[in-house]
Design a protein around this motif. Structure first.
Motif: not given
Length: 727
Positions: A368-375, A681-697
């Protein structure tokens, strides 16, 4: 002179030796190539030997990967020809290729009426098909796989022995005359399962497709186990499967005939398309466009994937709708790999079985995978990706050459990792260690990897949590044991994947993990390096009212924390305030913070399945809402203002979700500015695509991509600690 090469990586069972053979012939080189358990050995002589490596690197087979090349200059011996020699057994360090989706060449042959494998449901070649799931031992030769019971016919044998053929030493090679056969089973009136007779293989598939159209629940054997399958567009069939499987609301994954069909039901990005159509064919989490009742109610995501076996393609020749394709198991147990176990455990769930007689040696679930922007991030590393082998990227004299390390991971989303010589191996996803079946699977996986690599660990590294089954198992072994803190292991896993050195500011947010002070951590900010860590900030601890039950029922925990006037609006007010005076474990969990925000705002009454709170908050996030709460940055960060806001704005899902996520992003950014260190950043909470995308930007942090960002990566961090700290 003669040159000898030892090449390591994914170089067996992937058409590597035939490629070497073709290049040697093209360059008029003499010598040999052979598979050994230490990699691929090549010796060459001839005028063009200096061109050999460049040609090899430019013409690697699709599934091959070179991790290391060792060369040695030897005396000239005068080889007369170039040949492929028999395999040799030495110490076992070569990589086992994951199972790979059927390739385009095989599909073209399968649909060619003039081909002898026309509509053959087990077609494969060196570029595709089963690998890890059929292997019993290495080297990866047929005699060491579950294909050994199928004697090749003369035509398959000719292909198998021809170095210029695409099926040269394709260990699962077979055809109608000599290969596995499908078997359709149904339950008779007495409750006994019996095989049905059909004229040919395609009629068996057509029959099962007909039953799916009729709304029946069927089990279909795939590469790494059985899927439970029904018509995803048939609300009654989906509801029937849920009721029988006792899975009331957790989302089902769906398999689609092709990309166009996915686009009918989902809004997908270019990165989604790249993941969906990749050779690994994982399940990809994507945005809904059209709602299918009962598949993934309440949330705005689907888990989608494409056919990846010949059988799947043939099945969709008779179906024009998506199908539920969920792992056949009892909840939280491993995927079932044989029909006897299937009938024993799920006889009341299914109406028909499409089985086959190619044994699955090693079960392996879908990735199981998920796109996060271009990552992208990996949530389950399994079929197509695992076993995942990496070479040691450190520069400290092959740091773990003297120790064999076994890391046994966490209790949820368990994996194991091995480190030996200059190799690192991550197992496929094992799962949550909450049942006897899952614990047995965990132990079986350890034994499998010990056998495959003739591996005996010198040390075992485990979590600090005394009640984790993986920890209890480790402490019961007569070995040297080291324990690594859970959240530090998350940070180390990221350092390992990206080969990071020096100090990093690490935000590790998840649901649970045993802390150094004996409380349950989960909202942690560390300054960490490869050798040590310091806890510099964390969520102000609160009582986990109900203990483990609070994970599913956050109501009392949440109401106990908010202001009195707000708390009085909830029917559990009195009991929550009373229980807050009782003795319950303390936690700093960010995962529980998500649960409480979802409950207080009215999105949930309880957690129906793991992760629903985060997905609902993600669903309702509105990028047009810029409001946030300014939290005071102290060692213990008080999140009660966020909880009070959620309670005060109950029913305003968009506003609550947006303010909560914005507050988290703002907090992370402000802490990062204080310390001016590169961020992890790591841990299951960062599976949240919105959170990870905003932090990544905002911060461009390091995070795990191919290694699971959740607890599936903990064993990697444990092994990394051993690699860098045990001499």
């Amino acid at each position: 002179m003669r040159v000898k090469y030892k090449i390591n990586g994914i170089v067996q069972g992937v058409g590597f030796r035939p490629t070497v053979y073709k290049i040697a012939k093209k360059l008029n080189l003499k010598g040999y190539v052979l598979n050994s358990s230490d990699g691929v050995i090549i010796e060459i002589e001839g005028e063009n030997k200096d061109k050999f490596l460049d040609e090899l690197k430019k013409n690697l087979p699709p599934l091959a990967r070179i991790d290391s090349i060792e060369s040695e200059i030897l005396d000239f011996v005068g080889f007369k020809d170039f040949v492929i020699k028999e395999s040799q057994n030495t110490q076992k360090t070569t990589s086992i290729s994951p199972d790979i989706a059927v390739c385009d060449d095989c599909l073209k042959e399968m649909y060619d009426k003039n081909d002898r494998r026309y509509l053959y449901p087990f077609i494969n070649c060196t570029n595709c098909g089963p690998r890890y799931t059929i292997i019993e031992n290495i080297p990866y030769d047929r005699k060491n796989t579950s294909m050994k019971k199928f004697k090749m016919c003369k035509f398959c044998e000719i292909e198998y022995n021809d170095p210029l053929n695409r099926r040269y030493h394709a260990q699962p090679i077979s055809c109608y005359d000599c290969g596995p056969k499908l078997d359709v089973k149904r339950k008779d009136d007495s409750g006994k399962w019996k095989s049905l007779n059909f004229d040919d293989e395609i009629h068996k598939i057509k029959y099962i497709a007909k039953k799916i159209k009729e709304g029946k629940n069927v089990a279909i054997k795939g590469l790494g186990g059985f899927h439970l399958v029904c018509d995803a567009t048939n609300e009654e069939a989906v509801g029937n499967l849920r009721e029988r499987k006792r899975r009331p609301s957790k989302p089902f994954a769906m398999m689609f005939k092709n990309l166009d069909m996915i686009k009918d039901y989902c809004d997908i990005t270019d990165k989604d398309v790249a993941l969906i159509t990749s050779k690994e064919k994982p399940i990809v989490l994507v945005k809904k466009k059209k709602d299918l009742k009962g598949i993934a109610d309440k949330i705005d995501r689907y888990g989608v994937f494409l056919p990846y076996t010949p059988l799947h393609y043939l099945l969709f020749d008779f179906l024009d709708f998506p199908i539920v394709a969920t792992s056949a198991n009892i909840s939280d147990e491993p995927i079932i790999r044989d029909s006897d176990e299937l009938i024993e455990k799920l006889s009341n769930v299914i109406d028909y079985i499409l089985d086959n007689d190619r044994d699955i040696v090693n079960a392996c679930d879908d990735s199981v995978v998920q796109a996060v922007g271009d990552e992208y991030i990996t949530m389950r590393c399994a079929r197509g990706y695992a076993p995942l082998m990496e070479n040691d990227k450190s520069e400290n004299e092959k740091s773990y050459g003297k120790l064999n390390i076994l890391a046994v991971g966490a209790n949820q989303k368990n994996t194991i990792s091995l480190a030996f010589k200059d190799k690192f191996i991550l197992s496929p996803h094992i799962g949550d260690l909450g049942t006897l079946g899952s614990i047995e699977y965990f132990q079986r996986t350890i034994e499998t990897f010990r056998r495959l690599y003739e591996f005996e660990e010198d040390v075992i590294i485990c979590d600090k949590h005394p009640y984790y089954e993986s920890t209890k198992w480790a402490l019961s072994q007569d070995k040297k044991i080291f324990q690594v803190q859970h959240h530090y292991a998350h940070a180390l896993a990221t350092m390992f994947e990206h080969n990071l050195k020096g100090e990093y500011l690490c935000f590790i947010f998840d649901g649970t993990g045993y802390g150094d002070d004996g409380t349950i951590w989960g909202g942690e900010v560390f300054i960490a390096n490869r050798n040590d860590y310091k806890r510099i900030h964390h969520i102000k601890p609160f009582k986990l009212i109900g203990g483990e039950k609070a994970v599913k029922n956050p109501a009392n925990m949440a109401v106990a924390l908010i202001d009195e006037e707000l708390a009085k609006n909830y029917p559990n007010y009195k009991i929550a305030k009373a229980l807050n005076n009782a003795s319950f474990p303390l936690t700093s969990s960010m995962g529980r913070m998500f649960d409480m925000v979802a409950f207080l705002s009215g999105m949930i009454e309880k957690n129906e399945w793991e992760g629903i709170s985060g997905l609902l908050i993600e669903k309702y996030y509105n990028p047009e809402i810029n409001e946030k709460i300014e939290l005071k940055i102290e060692k213990e960060i008080d999140f009660r203002p966020v909880l009070n806001f959620a309670a005060a704005n109950r029913g305003e899902f968009e506003r609550v979700s947006s303010v909560f996520i914005n507050t988290l992003v703002d907090l992370i950014e402000k802490i990062a500015k204080i310390y001016d260190l590169p961020v992890i950043v790591g841990g299951g909470v960062f599976q949240n695509k919105t959170l990870l995308t905003l932090v990544n930007k905002r911060l461009n942090p390091y995070f795990n991509k191919k290694i699971p960002i959740n607890d599936g990566g903990v064993s990697v961090g444990q092994a990394a600690w051993g690699i860098w700290n045990l001499k």
